[in-house]
Scaffold this active site. Structure first.
Site, short mmCIF file in Angstrom:
data_model
loop_
_atom_site.label_atom_id
_atom_site.label_comp_id
_atom_site.label_asym_id
_atom_site.label_seq_id
_atom_site.Cartn_x
_atom_site.Cartn_y
_atom_site.Cartn_z
N GLU A 258 0.84 -1.21 0.00
CA GLU A 258 0.00 0.00 0.00
C GLU A 258 0.87 1.25 0.00
O GLU A 258 0.56 2.24 -0.67
CB GLU A 258 -0.94 0.02 1.22
CG GLU A 258 -2.02 -1.01 1.19
CD GLU A 258 -2.82 -1.02 -0.11
OE1 GLU A 258 -3.27 0.04 -0.55
OE2 GLU A 258 -2.99 -2.11 -0.69
N TRP B 187 1.75 2.09 -3.35
CA TRP B 187 0.72 2.78 -4.15
C TRP B 187 0.95 4.29 -4.08
O TRP B 187 0.73 5.03 -5.03
CB TRP B 187 -0.70 2.44 -3.68
CG TRP B 187 -1.27 1.22 -4.33
CD1 TRP B 187 -1.35 -0.03 -3.79
CD2 TRP B 187 -1.83 1.12 -5.66
NE1 TRP B 187 -1.94 -0.89 -4.70
CE2 TRP B 187 -2.24 -0.21 -5.84
CE3 TRP B 187 -2.04 2.03 -6.69
CZ2 TRP B 187 -2.84 -0.66 -7.02
CZ3 TRP B 187 -2.63 1.59 -7.88
CH2 TRP B 187 -3.03 0.25 -8.03
N TRP C 270 -21.33 13.72 -18.64
CA TRP C 270 -21.55 13.90 -17.20
C TRP C 270 -22.85 14.65 -16.93
O TRP C 270 -23.22 15.55 -17.67
CB TRP C 270 -20.39 14.71 -16.58
CG TRP C 270 -19.03 14.08 -16.72
CD1 TRP C 270 -17.97 14.59 -17.39
CD2 TRP C 270 -18.58 12.83 -16.15
NE1 TRP C 270 -16.89 13.75 -17.29
CE2 TRP C 270 -17.23 12.66 -16.53
CE3 TRP C 270 -19.17 11.84 -15.36
CZ2 TRP C 270 -16.48 11.56 -16.17
CZ3 TRP C 270 -18.41 10.74 -15.00
CH2 TRP C 270 -17.10 10.60 -15.39
N ASN D 96 -10.56 3.67 3.42
CA ASN D 96 -10.28 3.46 1.99
C ASN D 96 -11.39 2.71 1.25
O ASN D 96 -11.78 3.10 0.15
CB ASN D 96 -8.96 2.72 1.82
CG ASN D 96 -8.65 2.49 0.35
OD1 ASN D 96 -8.52 3.44 -0.42
ND2 ASN D 96 -8.56 1.23 -0.05
N TRP E 2 -15.75 12.95 -12.12
CA TRP E 2 -14.88 12.59 -10.99
C TRP E 2 -14.17 13.79 -10.39
O TRP E 2 -13.83 13.81 -9.21
CB TRP E 2 -13.87 11.51 -11.39
CG TRP E 2 -12.94 11.86 -12.53
CD1 TRP E 2 -13.12 11.62 -13.85
CD2 TRP E 2 -11.67 12.54 -12.44
NE1 TRP E 2 -12.05 12.08 -14.59
CE2 TRP E 2 -11.14 12.65 -13.75
CE3 TRP E 2 -10.91 13.04 -11.38
CZ2 TRP E 2 -9.91 13.25 -14.04
CZ3 TRP E 2 -9.69 13.65 -11.65
CH2 TRP E 2 -9.20 13.74 -12.98
N TRP F 111 -9.01 8.87 -7.64
CA TRP F 111 -10.27 9.21 -8.32
C TRP F 111 -10.26 8.65 -9.74
O TRP F 111 -11.26 8.10 -10.20
CB TRP F 111 -10.52 10.73 -8.31
CG TRP F 111 -11.18 11.13 -7.03
CD1 TRP F 111 -10.57 11.60 -5.90
CD2 TRP F 111 -12.58 11.02 -6.72
NE1 TRP F 111 -11.51 11.80 -4.92
CE2 TRP F 111 -12.75 11.47 -5.39
CE3 TRP F 111 -13.71 10.61 -7.44
CZ2 TRP F 111 -13.99 11.50 -4.76
CZ3 TRP F 111 -14.95 10.64 -6.81
CH2 TRP F 111 -15.09 11.08 -5.49
C1 LIG Z 1 -11.42 8.33 -4.15
C2 LIG Z 1 -10.19 8.18 -3.30
C3 LIG Z 1 -9.46 9.32 -2.92
C4 LIG Z 1 -8.30 9.20 -2.16
N1 LIG Z 1 -7.62 10.34 -1.79
C5 LIG Z 1 -6.47 10.23 -1.07
C6 LIG Z 1 -5.74 11.39 -0.68
O1 LIG Z 1 -6.09 12.53 -1.01
N2 LIG Z 1 -4.64 11.21 0.09
C7 LIG Z 1 -4.19 9.98 0.45
O2 LIG Z 1 -3.17 9.88 1.14
N3 LIG Z 1 -4.84 8.86 0.06
C8 LIG Z 1 -5.96 8.95 -0.68
N4 LIG Z 1 -6.64 7.81 -1.04
C9 LIG Z 1 -6.02 6.49 -0.78
C10 LIG Z 1 -6.41 5.79 0.52
O3 LIG Z 1 -7.79 5.80 0.69
C11 LIG Z 1 -5.74 6.42 1.75
O4 LIG Z 1 -4.37 6.59 1.55
C12 LIG Z 1 -5.96 5.52 2.98
O5 LIG Z 1 -7.34 5.32 3.21
C13 LIG Z 1 -5.32 6.14 4.18
O6 LIG Z 1 -5.63 5.39 5.33
P1 LIG Z 1 -4.49 4.66 6.14
O7 LIG Z 1 -3.35 5.59 6.38
O8 LIG Z 1 -5.14 4.06 7.33
O9 LIG Z 1 -4.04 3.55 5.09
P2 LIG Z 1 -3.25 2.19 5.27
O10 LIG Z 1 -4.10 1.11 4.71
O11 LIG Z 1 -2.75 2.03 6.65
O12 LIG Z 1 -2.04 2.36 4.24
C14 LIG Z 1 -0.76 2.89 4.60
C15 LIG Z 1 -0.39 4.06 3.72
O13 LIG Z 1 -0.28 3.65 2.36
C16 LIG Z 1 -0.72 4.70 1.50
N5 LIG Z 1 -1.89 4.23 0.74
C17 LIG Z 1 -2.81 3.32 1.13
N6 LIG Z 1 -3.72 3.11 0.14
C18 LIG Z 1 -3.34 3.91 -0.88
C19 LIG Z 1 -3.87 4.15 -2.18
N7 LIG Z 1 -4.95 3.50 -2.64
N8 LIG Z 1 -3.25 5.06 -2.96
C20 LIG Z 1 -2.15 5.71 -2.54
N9 LIG Z 1 -1.59 5.51 -1.32
C21 LIG Z 1 -2.19 4.63 -0.49
C22 LIG Z 1 -1.13 5.86 2.39
O14 LIG Z 1 -0.05 6.76 2.48
C23 LIG Z 1 -1.41 5.16 3.71
O15 LIG Z 1 -1.24 6.01 4.82
C24 LIG Z 1 -7.83 7.91 -1.78
C25 LIG Z 1 -8.57 6.78 -2.16
C26 LIG Z 1 -9.74 6.91 -2.90
C27 LIG Z 1 -10.49 5.68 -3.29
#
Ligand SMILES: Cc1cc2nc3c(=O)[nH]c(=O)nc-3n(C[C@H](O)[C@H](O)[C@H](O)COP(=O)(O)OP(=O)(O)OC[C@H]3O[C@@H](n4cnc5c(N)ncnc54)[C@H](O)[C@@H]3O)c2cc1C
Length: 467
Positions: free
Chosen positions: A273, A276, A304, A339, A357, A380
């Site tokens: 993650e 990502w 849209w 997420n 979006w 997005w």
């Molecule tokens: C529509 C949408 C918008 C989002 N906008 C953002 C945003 O503006 N900023 C943001 O940081 N994340 C965003 N995310 C990705 C993700 O939802 C969050 O990073 C995550 O929910 C953060 O929670 P956590 O720290 O507990 O994640 P954990 O599951 O603990 O993951 C650890 C770290 O990995 C990174 N990570 C995890 N999932 C993703 C992902 N899909 N994409 C990129 N990095 C990821 C984050 O830095 C996160 O803190 C978005 C996801 C969606 C579907």
């Protein structure tokens, strides 16, 4: 007295494992400068929730590092401060936002003109975009080979401790943080954020430690469950650089070693993650229009719908679909959303409501404490199907089935949608099926099956145009 060294702080609001700070401090006494620049990012200036976080993060950092705070264009402020202090070198951390290359070159030119050495450091990412390329020397556009290449490139460097540093004597005036009015007052819509977060480096380290102790073991199976606290909530801390990805990575590796392989499945999922986040940033460098334009251009011809009323209902959590409304209300109350639920609400906006979006991206930009130009745009576009390695557009989440699968007892919904507090698990994700649904909760604003048919027709229309 030796000339001072200027440290320009950006999304690196910490002391430990800070390459720019470490290098600056090794050269001499430092002046730590933070510039609130609302001009350079233009339409992407920090949103409301980000400003709330920034206030508290600067306040936390300022307790251990006397900051010079200035408002204005970063390049102008840096030029002025370099001239006033006769600093001989400037250190800063690289940033990957679309406006950064021009800003960083401008700052470099200012330094050259003033005979100041300019040092740009890494630290926000584990891997610089130039370091991870495919066999043809190009940026990866698909995540799985990208992550494989990251793992194959070797372990990221070990994190470094807080360096010894001396603060230069300077006659600079600093703005007062409170005068920036980053936190809302009338009304104070962020009041409820306080119980959920501890912005700053200490809060970041605590979040990482408690994630490792309490949740990591269950992360692989539990990370999709919004009803359980099984993700790290590190995203705002990583976004603001209160913790480096190297620190998170190495702590997870250490936990894996301690548990002798028992954590491997979950820990690897977590590291993936984190990759990502790297992938989103690499894509943003490749395609700086990512926040505003569909990576697959045919998606910009999508028909849209432009319904202000529908958008408003989505933003306020009044769609009549409990999992969607719970997510949007969690976002409003805490500046965060799980997420899995982010994916569901985004799919609902784009596919059920047929709203562009970019409207959702903007709302998240304003309301998320982890609003991040790279992750937000990439995510997005992933949901919209228009991104580089995106979920196919025709994958339309059914909000009822998503709720049943990932919030089986409805605990998450009940936490954020009090109107449904007394609804049984059987009906919690489809209360309209109850003999007497709660009168104060709206009926679904669109029918799922009809919305699905309309979304598929919209997809067919852009495919036809292409043919
Ligand atoms: C529509 C949408 C918008 C989002 N906008 C953002 C945003 O503006 N900023 C943001 O940081 N994340 C965003 N995310 C990705 C993700 O939802 C969050 O990073 C995550 O929910 C953060 O929670 P956590 O720290 O507990 O994640 P954990 O599951 O603990 O993951 C650890 C770290 O990995 C990174 N990570 C995890 N999932 C993703 C992902 N899909 N994409 C990129 N990095 C990821 C984050 O830095 C996160 O803190 C978005 C996801 C969606 C579907």
């Amino acid at each position: 007295m030796a000339p001072p060294i200027l440290l320009w702080l950006r999304q690196d609001l910490r002391l430990s494992d800070h390459p720019a700070l470490t290098a600056a401090a090794a050269k001499g006494a430092i002046i730590p400068l933070y510039v609130l620049d609302d001009d350079t990012p233009g339409e992407w200036r920090w949103g409301g929730a980000s400003r709330w976080w920034l206030h508290h993060s600067l306040a936390a950092l300022g307790k251990n590092l006397p900051l010079v705070l200035r408002k204005g264009r970063a390049d102008d402020v840096i030029a002025e401060v370099l001239k006033q202090t006769e600093a001989t070198s400037l250190h800063f951390t690289r940033d990957y936002a679309p406006w950064s290359p021009a800003l960083e070159s401008c700052v470099k030119k200012i330094c050259d003109d003033l005979n100041v050495t300019c040092h740009r450091h890494g630290g926000f990412l584990l891997h610089e975009p130039e370091a991870i390329k495919n066999g043809s020397g190009e940026t990866y556009k698909v995540f799985t080979p990208f992550s494989r290449a990251c793992f194959a490139s070797g372990e990221p460097r070990a994190p470094k401790p807080v360096p010894k540093f001396e603060i230069a004597k300077h006659g600079l005036k600093s703005d007062r943080l409170d005068d920036w009015q980053l936190t809302p007052s009338k009304p104070d819509w962020a009041k409820s954020f306080e119980g959920h977060w501890q912005p700053g480096e200490q809060g970041a380290q605590k979040a990482l430690a408690s994630f490792i102790d309490d949740a990591l073991e269950h992360y692989a199976d539990g990370r999709d469950r919004p009803d359980q606290p099984l993700t790290s909530r590190l995203s705002p801390h990583l976004h603001w650089g209160e913790i480096s990805p190297h620190q998170a990575w190495s702590a997870i590796r250490a936990a894996m070693d301690r548990k002798l392989g028992k954590l491997d499945h979950s820990a690897e999922k977590f590291l993936n993650e984190v990759l990502w986040r790297e992938f989103s940033n690499h894509l943003l460098v490749l395609f700086p229009d990512f926040p505003t334009k569909s990576y697959r251009p045919e998606f910009d011809d999508m028909p849209w719908a432009k319904s202000a009323d529908h958008l408003h209902k989505w933003q306020k959590g009044q769609t009549g679909y409990p999992i969607v409304d719970a997510g949007m209300r969690e976002l409003w109350a805490t500046g965060f959303m799980h997420n899995r639920v982010r994916m569901v609400v985004a799919s609902f906006l784009i596919k059920h409501l047929q709203i562009d979006w970019r409207e959702g991206e903007r709302w998240f930009w304003d309301t998320l404490v982890d609003a991040d130009i790279a992750n937000n745009a990439a995510s997005w576009q992933w949901v919209a199907g228009s991104g580089a390695d995106a979920s196919p557009y025709y994958r339309i989440f059914n909000p009822v089935l998503q709720g049943v699968k990932f919030d089986p007892q409805g605990d998450y919904v009940k936490r954020w949608v009090p109107e449904l507090k007394h609804v049984s698990a059987e009906f919690i994700h489809a209360p309209w099926n109850m003999p007497n649904p709660p009168a104060d909760y709206p009926a679904p604003m669109v029918d799922h099956a009809q919305a699905r048919t309309r979304a598929m027709a919209a997809l067919a229309s852009i495919k036809k145009e292409q043919a």
